[in-house]
Design a protein around this motif. Structure first.
Motif, mmCIF file in Angstrom:
data_model
loop_
_atom_site.group_PDB
_atom_site.id
_atom_site.type_symbol
_atom_site.label_atom_id
_atom_site.label_comp_id
_atom_site.label_asym_id
_atom_site.label_seq_id
_atom_site.Cartn_x
_atom_site.Cartn_y
_atom_site.Cartn_z
ATOM 1 N N GLY A 91 0.816 -1.208 0.000
ATOM 2 C CA GLY A 91 0.000 0.000 0.000
ATOM 3 C C GLY A 91 0.846 1.252 0.000
ATOM 4 O O GLY A 91 2.078 1.210 0.131
ATOM 5 N N TRP A 92 0.164 2.393 -0.153
ATOM 6 C CA TRP A 92 0.807 3.701 -0.193
ATOM 7 C C TRP A 92 0.083 4.650 0.734
ATOM 8 O O TRP A 92 -1.129 4.540 0.946
ATOM 9 C CB TRP A 92 0.791 4.266 -1.615
ATOM 10 C CG TRP A 92 1.885 3.704 -2.478
ATOM 11 C CD1 TRP A 92 1.953 2.433 -2.983
ATOM 12 C CD2 TRP A 92 3.059 4.381 -2.919
ATOM 13 N NE1 TRP A 92 3.097 2.282 -3.708
ATOM 14 C CE2 TRP A 92 3.795 3.456 -3.692
ATOM 15 C CE3 TRP A 92 3.562 5.659 -2.739
ATOM 16 C CZ2 TRP A 92 5.008 3.787 -4.286
ATOM 17 C CZ3 TRP A 92 4.772 5.995 -3.331
ATOM 18 C CH2 TRP A 92 5.483 5.061 -4.087
ATOM 19 N N ALA A 93 0.819 5.607 1.289
ATOM 20 C CA ALA A 93 0.232 6.649 2.126
ATOM 21 C C ALA A 93 0.968 7.958 1.857
ATOM 22 O O ALA A 93 2.125 7.971 1.432
ATOM 23 C CB ALA A 93 0.330 6.290 3.611
ATOM 24 N N THR A 94 0.273 9.045 2.107
ATOM 25 C CA THR A 94 0.862 10.380 2.008
ATOM 26 C C THR A 94 0.746 11.034 3.371
ATOM 27 O O THR A 94 -0.314 10.992 3.990
ATOM 28 C CB THR A 94 0.128 11.235 0.960
ATOM 29 O OG1 THR A 94 0.066 10.521 -0.267
ATOM 30 C CG2 THR A 94 0.842 12.550 0.745
ATOM 31 N N LYS A 95 1.850 11.608 3.847
ATOM 32 C CA LYS A 95 1.803 12.277 5.140
ATOM 33 C C LYS A 95 2.258 13.721 4.982
ATOM 34 O O LYS A 95 3.002 14.079 4.067
ATOM 35 C CB LYS A 95 2.649 11.557 6.187
ATOM 36 C CG LYS A 95 4.145 11.696 6.002
ATOM 37 C CD LYS A 95 4.910 11.065 7.167
ATOM 38 C CE LYS A 95 6.422 11.210 6.968
ATOM 39 N NZ LYS A 95 7.184 10.631 8.098
ATOM 40 N N TYR A 103 5.774 10.709 0.694
ATOM 41 C CA TYR A 103 5.051 9.598 0.088
ATOM 42 C C TYR A 103 5.661 8.304 0.601
ATOM 43 O O TYR A 103 6.875 8.077 0.482
ATOM 44 C CB TYR A 103 5.127 9.691 -1.435
ATOM 45 C CG TYR A 103 4.553 11.004 -1.928
ATOM 46 C CD1 TYR A 103 3.195 11.131 -2.197
ATOM 47 C CD2 TYR A 103 5.366 12.128 -2.055
ATOM 48 C CE1 TYR A 103 2.657 12.344 -2.604
ATOM 49 C CE2 TYR A 103 4.831 13.349 -2.463
ATOM 50 C CZ TYR A 103 3.478 13.445 -2.734
ATOM 51 O OH TYR A 103 2.950 14.644 -3.124
ATOM 52 N N LEU A 104 4.828 7.468 1.196
ATOM 53 C CA LEU A 104 5.291 6.285 1.910
ATOM 54 C C LEU A 104 4.729 5.021 1.270
ATOM 55 O O LEU A 104 3.620 5.015 0.737
ATOM 56 C CB LEU A 104 4.859 6.341 3.373
ATOM 57 C CG LEU A 104 5.157 7.638 4.138
ATOM 58 C CD1 LEU A 104 4.569 7.552 5.542
ATOM 59 C CD2 LEU A 104 6.646 7.910 4.185
ATOM 60 N N LYS A 105 5.505 3.930 1.383
ATOM 61 C CA LYS A 105 5.117 2.647 0.809
ATOM 62 C C LYS A 105 5.296 1.557 1.859
ATOM 63 O O LYS A 105 6.283 1.534 2.585
ATOM 64 C CB LYS A 105 5.997 2.362 -0.412
ATOM 65 C CG LYS A 105 5.820 0.991 -1.051
ATOM 66 C CD LYS A 105 6.800 0.838 -2.211
ATOM 67 C CE LYS A 105 6.717 -0.526 -2.852
ATOM 68 N NZ LYS A 105 7.675 -0.653 -3.992
ATOM 69 N N THR A 106 4.327 0.644 1.942
ATOM 70 C CA THR A 106 4.439 -0.508 2.835
ATOM 71 C C THR A 106 4.397 -1.788 2.018
ATOM 72 O O THR A 106 3.689 -1.876 1.011
ATOM 73 C CB THR A 106 3.327 -0.523 3.894
ATOM 74 O OG1 THR A 106 3.533 -1.650 4.777
ATOM 75 C CG2 THR A 106 1.946 -0.644 3.266
ATOM 76 N N THR A 107 5.158 -2.779 2.447
ATOM 77 C CA THR A 107 5.131 -4.102 1.817
ATOM 78 C C THR A 107 4.873 -5.190 2.852
ATOM 79 O O THR A 107 5.039 -6.376 2.563
ATOM 80 C CB THR A 107 6.465 -4.389 1.087
ATOM 81 O OG1 THR A 107 7.560 -4.261 2.004
ATOM 82 C CG2 THR A 107 6.665 -3.429 -0.082
ATOM 83 N N ASP A 108 4.467 -4.779 4.071
ATOM 84 C CA ASP A 108 4.231 -5.766 5.131
ATOM 85 C C ASP A 108 2.907 -5.515 5.854
ATOM 86 O O ASP A 108 2.794 -5.711 7.061
ATOM 87 C CB ASP A 108 5.392 -5.784 6.122
ATOM 88 C CG ASP A 108 5.603 -4.432 6.811
ATOM 89 O OD1 ASP A 108 4.801 -3.503 6.583
ATOM 90 O OD2 ASP A 108 6.579 -4.321 7.581
ATOM 91 N N GLY A 109 1.921 -5.047 5.096
ATOM 92 C CA GLY A 109 0.592 -4.877 5.681
ATOM 93 C C GLY A 109 0.434 -3.651 6.550
ATOM 94 O O GLY A 109 -0.504 -3.585 7.344
#
Length: 315
Positions: A91-95, A103-109
């Protein structure tokens, strides 16, 4: 692009016996926006954006009956302004921190996040960052010199981006029309759409059939700002927006023509086709409307005291 002073997103589930939408949010009612999405009828992620809260990412695996905090921002002055999961790991998130956006990215839920800001395309005011899956995504902004709209695409999870082909539009006086994307929606890796705002409360829609490499105009400039768009096949779908009132457009030929239109609702910001005949729309007014005849008519289904910017259905 318009900015809203109060946007609250309550993720809802349909209670078939009571026939109403109920609040399953892990947060108390407030004027703060809730970001997030579900990837199935059971599993979803949400965060509550705002500089006045300790921003955390919540995860549920039981349809919102219970929530677990999986991540917390370390600095109390940071807060999320967007969150999108594409599957149960990615997933992706913006803070936001003061005037800086990351801009942030997760690969572990959602348990850890990698800062991807350095890889993002150089755009003034990236207004949208949307991913189809963990590899393919789009970001949108405008060129600082020409002010022309630009949409970039990545196929490697956000590490490299290339410019796609977007239409250049002019008004009757040969002035460049600036527009921005409010919402992307992709049916699959090939077919996608964008709901856009343009000048002076006008809007337009874009569509692509080649995976976002090139875009063409659907609903032409001149109608209201468009805030959401949804299709259930490459031809049949709809868009909603508002200027002085709410507008709904339904098409069966990818907006070559408009099959039905409505202008008697207010503050419309989201649309979702549950199936061929049942369509849901709502927005900042808090009124949830439903059509059961494919958009010929809409009825007031429920009135709430919240504002909504997303609807999802699974089945």
């Amino acid at each position: 692009m318009k900015h809203f002073f109060l946007i609250v997103f309550f993720i809802g589930i349909m209670n078939l016996s009571a026939q109403e939408w109920t609040n399953i949010s892990p947060f108390p009612a407030s004027g703060l926006k809730i970001n997030g999405n579900f990837i199935s009828e059971e599993e979803g992620w949400v965060s509550q954006g705002g500089s006045l809260v300790t921003d955390q990412v919540y995860h549920t695996e039981d349809g919102g009956e219970s929530w677990e905090i999986v991540y917390s921002l370390e600095d109390s002055q940071e807060f999320f302004i967007s969150l999108q999961m594409t599957d149960n790991q990615n997933g992706w998130a913006t803070k936001r921190y003061n005037n800086d956006t990351s801009y942030l990215k997760t690969t572990d839920g959602g348990y850890s996040w990698e800062d991807m800001t350095e890889y993002m395309p150089y755009l003034n005011d990236i207004s949208q960052c949307y991913f189809i899956n963990h590899d393919i995504g789009f970001s949108e902004g405008y060129d600082s010199l020409t002010l022309a709209n630009q949409i970039y695409k990545t196929i490697d999870g956000g590490y490299n981006w290339h410019l796609t082909e977007t239409p250049t539009l002019y008004d009757p006086y040969s002035n460049l029309i600036n527009y921005s994307v409010n919402k992307f929606f992709f049916l699959d890796e090939n077919n996608g759409w964008a709901a856009c705002s343009a000048f002076m409360g006008a809007g337009l829609s874009l569509s692509t059939s080649d995976g976002g490499e090139s875009w063409e105009v659907g609903i032409c400039v001149g109608g209201p700002d468009l805030f959401d768009i949804h299709f259930i096949n490459p031809d049949y779908g709809g868009a909603v927006g508002y200027s002085w009132g709410g507008y709904v457009y339904i098409t069966e030929n990818n907006f070559q023509t408009i099959l039905y239109s409505h202008a008697d609702m207010h503050g419309l910001e989201t649309i979702c086709f549950q199936n061929d005949s049942t369509i849901w729309i709502t927005g900042t007014s808090g009124t949830i409307y439903r059509s059961t005849d494919g958009g010929v008519t809409f009825e007031t289904f429920q009135v709430t005291d919240a504002s909504f910017h997303k609807i999802q259905f699974f089945g």
